[in-house]
Design an enzyme around this catalytic site. Structure first.
Site, PDB file in Angstrom:
ATOM      1  N   THR A 118       0.826  -1.216   0.000  1.00 45.25           N
ATOM      2  CA  THR A 118       0.000   0.000   0.000  1.00 45.25           C
ATOM      3  C   THR A 118       0.853   1.256   0.000  1.00 45.25           C
ATOM      4  O   THR A 118       1.969   1.267   0.556  1.00 45.25           O
ATOM      5  CB  THR A 118      -0.911   0.005   1.252  1.00 45.25           C
ATOM      6  OG1 THR A 118      -1.523   1.287   1.381  1.00 45.25           O
ATOM      7  CG2 THR A 118      -0.137  -0.268   2.524  1.00 45.25           C
ATOM      8  N   TYR A 142      -1.531   0.052  10.090  1.00 46.40           N
ATOM      9  CA  TYR A 142      -1.815  -0.675   8.853  1.00 46.40           C
ATOM     10  C   TYR A 142      -0.620  -0.571   7.893  1.00 46.40           C
ATOM     11  O   TYR A 142      -0.096  -1.580   7.401  1.00 46.40           O
ATOM     12  CB  TYR A 142      -3.089  -0.119   8.206  1.00 46.40           C
ATOM     13  CG  TYR A 142      -3.293  -0.588   6.806  1.00 46.40           C
ATOM     14  CD1 TYR A 142      -3.580  -1.928   6.548  1.00 46.40           C
ATOM     15  CD2 TYR A 142      -3.188   0.282   5.720  1.00 46.40           C
ATOM     16  CE1 TYR A 142      -3.754  -2.377   5.247  1.00 46.40           C
ATOM     17  CE2 TYR A 142      -3.363  -0.156   4.435  1.00 46.40           C
ATOM     18  CZ  TYR A 142      -3.646  -1.479   4.196  1.00 46.40           C
ATOM     19  OH  TYR A 142      -3.806  -1.923   2.902  1.00 46.40           O
TER      20      TYR A 142
HETATM   21  N1  UFG Z   1     -13.137   9.920   4.081  1.00 44.13           N
HETATM   22  C1  UFG Z   1     -14.058  10.824   4.559  1.00 44.13           C
HETATM   23  N2  UFG Z   1     -15.211  10.341   5.106  1.00 44.13           N
HETATM   24  C2  UFG Z   1     -15.489   9.018   5.184  1.00 44.13           C
HETATM   25  C3  UFG Z   1     -14.539   8.093   4.673  1.00 44.13           C
HETATM   26  C4  UFG Z   1     -13.364   8.588   4.132  1.00 44.13           C
HETATM   27  O1  UFG Z   1     -13.844  12.027   4.525  1.00 44.13           O
HETATM   28  O2  UFG Z   1     -16.551   8.654   5.698  1.00 44.13           O
HETATM   29  C5  UFG Z   1     -11.890  10.435   3.513  1.00 44.13           C
HETATM   30  C6  UFG Z   1     -10.676   9.954   4.280  1.00 44.13           C
HETATM   31  O3  UFG Z   1     -10.388  10.786   5.345  1.00 44.13           O
HETATM   32  C7  UFG Z   1      -9.623   9.981   3.158  1.00 44.13           C
HETATM   33  C8  UFG Z   1     -10.404   9.669   1.891  1.00 44.13           C
HETATM   34  O4  UFG Z   1     -11.767   9.939   2.204  1.00 44.13           O
HETATM   35  O5  UFG Z   1      -9.109  11.260   3.060  1.00 44.13           O
HETATM   36  C9  UFG Z   1     -10.293   8.235   1.451  1.00 44.13           C
HETATM   37  O6  UFG Z   1     -10.599   7.412   2.571  1.00 44.13           O
HETATM   38  P1  UFG Z   1     -10.804   5.837   2.445  1.00 44.13           P
HETATM   39  O7  UFG Z   1     -11.165   5.343   3.796  1.00 44.13           O
HETATM   40  O8  UFG Z   1     -11.707   5.537   1.309  1.00 44.13           O
HETATM   41  O9  UFG Z   1      -9.381   5.332   2.026  1.00 44.13           O
HETATM   42  P2  UFG Z   1      -7.991   5.517   2.785  1.00 44.13           P
HETATM   43  O10 UFG Z   1      -7.222   6.521   1.996  1.00 44.13           O
HETATM   44  O11 UFG Z   1      -8.099   5.783   4.221  1.00 44.13           O
HETATM   45  O12 UFG Z   1      -7.419   4.053   2.747  1.00 44.13           O
HETATM   46  C10 UFG Z   1      -7.488   3.283   1.592  1.00 44.13           C
HETATM   47  C11 UFG Z   1      -7.482   1.807   1.938  1.00 44.13           C
HETATM   48  C12 UFG Z   1      -6.173   1.417   2.542  1.00 44.13           C
HETATM   49  C13 UFG Z   1      -5.040   1.918   1.713  1.00 44.13           C
HETATM   50  C14 UFG Z   1      -5.176   3.381   1.509  1.00 44.13           C
HETATM   51  C15 UFG Z   1      -4.096   3.985   0.714  1.00 44.13           C
HETATM   52  O13 UFG Z   1      -8.507   1.531   2.850  1.00 44.13           O
HETATM   53  O14 UFG Z   1      -6.126   0.032   2.591  1.00 44.13           O
HETATM   54  O15 UFG Z   1      -6.394   3.613   0.834  1.00 44.13           O
HETATM   55  O16 UFG Z   1      -4.340   5.369   0.641  1.00 44.13           O
HETATM   56  F1  UFG Z   1      -3.866   1.685   2.288  1.00 44.13           F
END
Ligand code: UFG
Length: 328
Positions: A118, A142
């Site tokens: 990741t 993670y």
């Molecule tokens: N976000 C919100 N509200 C929500 C959910 C997410 O504002 O309800 C934002 C998060 O803060 C982030 C973006 O949307 O800025 C994307 O969030 P995600 O949870 O969709 O994805 P992440 O970037 O946290 O994580 C995902 C995968 C991980 C991976 C990562 C790499 O879940 O496994 O991408 O960036 F490692």
């Protein structure tokens, strides 16, 4: 008889799409999954061997039964926020589980390994172009667990000749356009499926996690890649290993970043519906900006991410959202 590939996490979101792509490429995907976050209904493209990565005897039995030519290792816990509050779960499941799997592969003579890592291994590096040589400073458990597994793979290459391709995913989105498999997490934490749920009233308004980041509109920026493009890279990664090429790390992102507000705007235009949202606090462990600065997968693997426009990812996710789901 076609070759088998062992797909851990094959009942999950990305693993199930990979199984479909592998079957289309003429290999038999054997899904190994404990069904904690996966869905048996998503196992459609090859045999299912239920088991847990922490159960070494079960792993040995599955390697003996199928004699896979390679492992594709998707199975992992992957919620950034949860990894901050329950790090032990991440180190045990992701790191100890992967170590078991790697040892079982090596002991059975299966020396080709494709690993789902990741961009969260890079951490929060302001104004740094994230390519495969960037330093890795994860800011959540993670990402730290995934970085540790990368290190384990390198050590087992030195000790036993385990050849590997490491893919560092950026943000995976979208769904199989045929609707056979799609994204369905329980609980859901990812931005796009949560937003689609909010759009059609299946859950409360979306909360934007933080509006005071150092980005043009104050919300986090991510590099979204279509799940079907992502799994295409894995089929190319398998070929890379079969062609006896050296172990290699590839970023899988498009190089285009979108803020949370931009994703909301695109969703509004794709679905023609309003997105109910409110603005909340930052979520622990979130990086400000994660965008790939590398085209190595394109130039070396021949990867061609043709479906990874925000428009198409949201449209495919929306179609799946309206027609498909799994039930335990
Ligand atoms: N976000 C919100 N509200 C929500 C959910 C997410 O504002 O309800 C934002 C998060 O803060 C982030 C973006 O949307 O800025 C994307 O969030 P995600 O949870 O969709 O994805 P992440 O970037 O946290 O994580 C995902 C995968 C991980 C991976 C990562 C790499 O879940 O496994 O991408 O960036 F490692």
């Amino acid at each position: 008889m076609a070759d088998h590939v062992l797909v851990t996490g094959g009942a999950g979101y990305i693993g199930s799409h990979a199984c479909k792509a592998l079957a289309a490429a003429g290999v038999i995907p054997v899904t190994f999954d404990n069904l904690v976050t996966g869905w048996e209904e998503a196992v459609k493209f090859g045999p299912f061997a239920q088991g847990d990565l922490l159960d070494r005897a079960r792993l040995d039995a599955v390697f003996a039964e199928y004699q896979p030519i390679a492992v594709m290792h998707f199975a992992a816990l992957s919620q950034v926020g949860e990894s901050m509050s329950e790090p032990g779960k991440y180190w045990r499941n992701n790191v100890s589980g992967s170590l078991n799997l790697i040892e079982a592969a090596v002991d059975s003579g299966c020396m080709n390994f494709v690993f789902s890592s990741t961009c969260a291994t890079y951490g929060d590096q302001d104004n740094v172009v994230l390519d495969e040589n960037s330093a890795q400073y994860p800011i959540n458990a993670y990402g730290a667990s995934k970085r540790a597994i990368e290190d384990i793979l390198r050590d087992f290459e030195t000790s036993n000749g385990l050849r590997h391709v490491i893919f560092r995913y950026f943000n995976v989105a979208g769904a199989d356009p045929d609707g056979e498999v799609g994204e369905f997490h329980q609980p859901e934490t990812h931005l796009i499926p949560l937003m689609l749920d909010a759009i059609d009233g299946k859950r409360d308004a979306l909360t934007i996690f933080g509006t005071d980041y150092d980005t043009p509109d104050g919300t986090c920026i991510r590099d979204y890649v279509h799940v079907c493009d992502l799994v295409d890279a894995h089929v190319l990664g398998l070929k890379w290993l079969q062609d006896d090429k050296a172990s290699r790390v590839f970023n899988l992102g498009t190089g285009s970043g979108f803020s949370v507000r931009e994703v909301i705007d695109h969703s509004r235009s794709v679905t023609n519906r309003e997105v109910p949202y409110n603005e909340g606090d930052r979520r622990a462990g979130d990086c400000t900006k994660l965008v790939s600065g590398s085209s190595r997968a394109v130039s070396e693997l021949g990867w061609s991410p043709t479906r990874s426009t925000l428009q198409q990812m949201i449209a495919d996710a929306w179609r799946w959202h309206q027609t498909g789901h799994y039930s335990k």
